[in-house]
Design an enzyme around this catalytic site. Structure first.
Site, mmCIF file in Angstrom:
data_model
loop_
_atom_site.group_PDB
_atom_site.id
_atom_site.type_symbol
_atom_site.label_atom_id
_atom_site.label_comp_id
_atom_site.label_asym_id
_atom_site.label_seq_id
_atom_site.Cartn_x
_atom_site.Cartn_y
_atom_site.Cartn_z
ATOM 1 N N THR A 158 4.134 1.908 2.284
ATOM 2 C CA THR A 158 5.686 2.287 1.560
ATOM 3 C C THR A 158 6.587 3.078 2.395
ATOM 4 O O THR A 158 7.308 2.922 2.562
ATOM 5 C CB THR A 158 5.072 2.619 0.237
ATOM 6 O OG1 THR A 158 4.738 1.163 -0.583
ATOM 7 C CG2 THR A 158 6.437 3.088 -0.415
ATOM 8 N N GLY A 196 0.836 -1.182 0.096
ATOM 9 C CA GLY A 196 -0.204 -0.062 -0.299
ATOM 10 C C GLY A 196 0.926 1.643 0.058
ATOM 11 O O GLY A 196 2.554 1.428 0.680
ATOM 12 N N CYS A 197 0.491 2.324 -0.201
ATOM 13 C CA CYS A 197 0.913 3.462 -0.760
ATOM 14 C C CYS A 197 1.522 4.225 1.299
ATOM 15 O O CYS A 197 2.457 4.375 0.975
ATOM 16 C CB CYS A 197 0.331 4.684 -1.360
ATOM 17 S SG CYS A 197 -0.946 5.068 -0.663
ATOM 18 N N TYR A 198 0.225 3.983 1.668
ATOM 19 C CA TYR A 198 1.029 4.493 3.070
ATOM 20 C C TYR A 198 2.008 3.242 3.865
ATOM 21 O O TYR A 198 3.049 4.081 4.326
ATOM 22 C CB TYR A 198 -0.033 4.262 4.408
ATOM 23 C CG TYR A 198 -1.357 5.772 4.216
ATOM 24 C CD1 TYR A 198 -0.400 6.689 4.128
ATOM 25 C CD2 TYR A 198 -2.481 5.005 4.365
ATOM 26 C CE1 TYR A 198 -1.840 8.286 4.098
ATOM 27 C CE2 TYR A 198 -3.068 7.294 4.127
ATOM 28 C CZ TYR A 198 -2.534 8.016 4.407
ATOM 29 O OH TYR A 198 -3.345 9.307 4.356
#
Length: 343
Positions: free
Chosen positions: A151, A147-149
């Site tokens: 990462t 997920g972006c968060y």
């Protein structure tokens, strides 16, 4: 090498197409979608008009359309990925799933997503955060793109393993609205979102168990709760996570900074900023870069680390390509920009 994209009508799909258009080894053979099948690509994304080598139209989602592809990117919601990934594994050498469908073990997935996992034997898939797990990616057949968060949070947090109290970690995340996808939602309307900042998804945001699982893995210890508070900020793209934790016994500003230098000195996409400088989303926009800053507050005996990424690139499509490069034995940075677009 032929690649396919399933879910090509969303933001992540569009970003995959933009980046793959200049990839030296990958050729986009097929772009598939459900509701947008049959539509012309430039009609959906005028920014891609004139990019050479891209298919003209989107096709229906059928496994046969990607048969023989070297890589297939699933830019689909987790519900669709749960159905599609198992059926695609026999049609492509590597499947990179950008959703949360295969990031967690089946029991944890059910606890956080409220669904019984239909393919528990495939969970958890190879987790595609190269800076922490690069050696696992070579030859991987199913890669779970982070997920972006997680990462940004994990790149900020990982070097602190062994230097902080693992249960003291607090993560504050801020993301632009493109992280929510292109669907219509009241809190994403311009009249609501412009000039507004708000926390959401607390305390059970689905990226929390990802952060906890990888934090435990890099420490080599038991899983402990992490306090994660995401915020929606009024910009289209960009994401920043700031991590704070209590220093452990014997840790100092010197040992902390040295740990970050050791972790990221050789990384092609992570830049550790000099003392006193802090990451800003504007400098990583459009790139696969992650900018990291760290400081120790001796007064409170806490360390703060921050990481900025483009949520659609290093937080989604760019990292997916980075993972596919590694899985298929290509240069890790092939087709990926390390410099941002500024201003």
């Amino acid at each position: 090498m032929d690649v396919g994209i399933v879910g090509g009508s969303g933001y992540a799909g569009a970003e995959l197409l933009r980046l793959l258009g200049s990839h030296p080894a990958f050729k986009v053979r097929v772009v598939a979608a459900r509701t947008a099948a049959g539509r012309a690509l430039p009609e959906l994304f005028p920014n891609l008009a004139g990019v050479p080598g891209l298919p003209e139209r989107l096709v229906p989602v059928e496994p046969g359309h990607v048969d023989g592809c070297d890589a297939v990117f699933l830019a689909t919601p987790h519900e669709a990925s749960l159905e599609l990934a198992p059926s695609l594994l026999g049609h492509a050498r590597t499947v990179v799933d950008l959703s949360g469908a295969f990031r967690l073990d089946a029991a944890t997935f059910q606890a956080w997503y409220g669904l019984a996992h239909p393919a528990p034997d495939l969970t958890p898939a190879t987790y595609g955060l190269p800076e922490l797990l690069r050696e696992r990616l070579a030859g991987a057949t199913l890669v779970a793109n982070p997920g972006c968060y997680p990462t940004a949070a994990l790149l900020a947090l990982a070097p602190l393993a062994g230097l902080v109290d693992p249960a003291s970690v607090v993560v504050a995340g801020l993301s632009g609205s493109s992280g929510a996808g292109g669907g219509l939602r009241a809190d994403l309307h311009a009249s609501h979102a412009v000039g507004n900042v708000a926390a959401y998804g607390v305390p059970r945001h689905r990226h929390t168990p990802e952060i906890e699982a990888l934090w435990a893995s890099v420490r080599g210890g038991d899983r402990v709760p992490v306090a994660f508070v995401p915020h929606l900020v009024p910009m289209s793209r960009g994401l920043l996570c700031t991590v704070s934790a209590t220093l452990g016994d014997g840790a100092s500003a010197r040992t902390v900074v040295d740990a970050y230098h050791r972790a990221y000195a050789a990384e092609p996409f992570v830049r550790l900023l000099p003392d006193g400088a802090w990451p800003a989303t504007t400098y990583v926009r459009g790139s696969n870069a992650a900018h990291v800053g760290v400081a120790v507050d001796q007064r409170s005996a806490r360390v703060t680390a921050s990481c900025a990424i483009d949520n659609l690139v290093k937080g989604a499509a760019g990292q997916a390509i980075q993972n596919a490069n590694l899985a298929l034995g290509l240069p890790e940075g092939a087709g990926l920009p390390a410099g941002g677009v500024y201003p």
